[in-house]
Design an enzyme around this catalytic site. Sequence first.
Site, PDB file in Angstrom:
ATOM      1  N   ASP A 254       0.866  -1.185   0.000  1.00 24.98           N
ATOM      2  CA  ASP A 254       0.000   0.000   0.000  1.00 24.98           C
ATOM      3  C   ASP A 254       0.903   1.236   0.000  1.00 24.98           C
ATOM      4  O   ASP A 254       1.988   1.226   0.560  1.00 24.98           O
ATOM      5  CB  ASP A 254      -0.907   0.017   1.236  1.00 24.98           C
ATOM      6  CG  ASP A 254      -2.123   0.918   1.039  1.00 24.98           C
ATOM      7  OD1 ASP A 254      -3.230   0.386   0.822  1.00 24.98           O
ATOM      8  OD2 ASP A 254      -1.974   2.160   1.086  1.00 24.98           O
ATOM      9  N   CYS A 342     -14.585  -1.012  -7.046  1.00 26.38           N
ATOM     10  CA  CYS A 342     -15.610  -0.348  -6.227  1.00 26.38           C
ATOM     11  C   CYS A 342     -16.117   0.896  -6.959  1.00 26.38           C
ATOM     12  O   CYS A 342     -16.701   1.780  -6.358  1.00 26.38           O
ATOM     13  CB  CYS A 342     -15.082  -0.013  -4.841  1.00 26.38           C
ATOM     14  SG  CYS A 342     -13.620   1.009  -4.855  1.00 26.38           S
TER      15      CYS A 342
HETATM   16  N1  SAH Z   1      -8.126  -4.120   0.510  1.00 25.83           N
HETATM   17  C1  SAH Z   1      -8.317  -3.154   1.562  1.00 25.83           C
HETATM   18  C2  SAH Z   1      -8.991  -1.894   1.110  1.00 25.83           C
HETATM   19  C3  SAH Z   1      -8.263  -1.152   0.006  1.00 25.83           C
HETATM   20  S1  SAH Z   1      -8.701   0.518  -0.113  1.00 25.83           S
HETATM   21  C4  SAH Z   1      -9.078  -3.800   2.714  1.00 25.83           C
HETATM   22  O1  SAH Z   1      -9.595  -4.906   2.550  1.00 25.83           O
HETATM   23  O2  SAH Z   1      -9.169  -3.179   3.779  1.00 25.83           O
HETATM   24  C5  SAH Z   1      -7.565   1.130  -1.249  1.00 25.83           C
HETATM   25  C6  SAH Z   1      -6.159   1.313  -0.708  1.00 25.83           C
HETATM   26  O3  SAH Z   1      -5.360   1.636  -1.827  1.00 25.83           O
HETATM   27  C7  SAH Z   1      -5.938   2.432   0.284  1.00 25.83           C
HETATM   28  O4  SAH Z   1      -5.360   1.902   1.450  1.00 25.83           O
HETATM   29  C8  SAH Z   1      -4.934   3.391  -0.380  1.00 25.83           C
HETATM   30  O5  SAH Z   1      -3.938   3.881   0.489  1.00 25.83           O
HETATM   31  C9  SAH Z   1      -4.301   2.481  -1.406  1.00 25.83           C
HETATM   32  N2  SAH Z   1      -3.762   3.090  -2.639  1.00 25.83           N
HETATM   33  C10 SAH Z   1      -4.355   3.987  -3.451  1.00 25.83           C
HETATM   34  N3  SAH Z   1      -3.595   4.219  -4.554  1.00 25.83           N
HETATM   35  C11 SAH Z   1      -2.485   3.433  -4.414  1.00 25.83           C
HETATM   36  C12 SAH Z   1      -1.345   3.207  -5.239  1.00 25.83           C
HETATM   37  N4  SAH Z   1      -1.182   3.813  -6.413  1.00 25.83           N
HETATM   38  N5  SAH Z   1      -0.421   2.331  -4.789  1.00 25.83           N
HETATM   39  C13 SAH Z   1      -0.572   1.704  -3.609  1.00 25.83           C
HETATM   40  N6  SAH Z   1      -1.653   1.860  -2.811  1.00 25.83           N
HETATM   41  C14 SAH Z   1      -2.592   2.720  -3.205  1.00 25.83           C
END
Ligand code: SAH
Length: 403
Positions: A254, A342
């Site tokens: 992340d 989503c």
């Molecule tokens: N799978 C997670 C929810 C994901 S929400 C769960 O089950 O709880 C989306 C996540 O993507 C967020 O934490 C955000 O910080 C991350 N994110 C957004 N753009 C990103 C990128 N380019 N690279 C890495 N992480 C990213």
Amino acid sequence: MKNLPIVMLKPKEEDRILKGHPWVYDNEIAEISEEYENGEMFVFKNSENMCIGVGYINEKSVITGRLLDILKTPAEVYENYHSVEALLEDKISKAILKREKIKNTDAIRYIYSEADSLAGLVVDMYGKTAVIQITTLGMDKLKDTIVKIIDEKLKPKNIYEKSISSSREKEGLEKIEKVIKGSIKPVIINENGLQFYVDPAGGSKTGFYLDQRDNREKLKDYVKGRNVLDLFCYTGGFAAHAMHYGAASVKAVDSSVEAAEMTGKNMELNNLKDYCVVRADVFDELKSMHAAAEKYDVIIIDPPPFSRGKTEKKGGLKGYFDLHLKALRLLNKDGIIFTFSCSQNISMAELIQSAKDAARKLHHKLELKAQMFQARDHPYSTQIPETFYLKGAVLKKTQENKE
Ligand code: SAH
């Protein structure tokens, strides 16, 4: 509910509403009866003077009216609720009852806006802490009554308001984050036999992606003894489940410092080993992993929404395709991907097609094993397409042709 002011609709505009879609657009209104304040409760009538429901209006928004109850009846007999409070109590009780069978967690979305006939209101419970989100002026005006009912019915120790959605601007509302009752600090919740730290004040959404609960549990059938990659891991929901269900190893990625740290803490909280957390941009990390010839048996892809409005759809689809392409390069033969979108305007078919197109480009084939949806506490109504947003697919790599 007597003596509410009246909104009269233009001829035939009630058809969609009576099927169950609770919005009234500004151009559907013929007349608003008297002096009123934005955000007040109204009776809505069709052009033949029949009541079609009650709700609130805000002329600042294109979605001017939002109905909390839809019922076609002669005007005089629209008195099935004595008061707005009785109406809210009825809707909230029904919403709570709908979640009664959810036993695998103590973190539940009890109210999900239009899907529970409570447009503009979301209420999540994290153990003994209730987090309330309000997105419309009409709901904001009903806040004190709502808080009272929630307090009585769910008996939270703490109540926190986290109304920070950007859509509040369209309603003429400022963002609000404040303690309504008790105090606010990170809590530990239980989900599918695991524990997670949730920070309602600091985290994304109201603190945890509750909508993925049932899909995390699905990992059970696919990860035993496998090497798993969790992309966009946030606080490690999927990663922790994968380890818990017997994965040989998990790598979680992340870009957020707080999310990556919390993933580590959640792994420790559950005594899980053989994991690593990488704070990096997923697209960059996928490139480096490919260069290093890393391979995985199960890859979870749960990005933030790539496509919000209609105009962003093309770019959004391209984003999913790129992501699938980069991720699939790391997938072992017979490997599995859990891929999610989503974005409300990307369909299940489009998501699956995107993964299959990427596979074809790599001379792979994917077979659909299962489809996934938002968890049961995020109900959706087929009459209200806006309530359905999370879709996912389990796809298995079945063929690999060497180039
Ligand atoms: N799978 C997670 C929810 C994901 S929400 C769960 O089950 O709880 C989306 C996540 O993507 C967020 O934490 C955000 O910080 C991350 N994110 C957004 N753009 C990103 C990128 N380019 N690279 C890495 N992480 C990213």
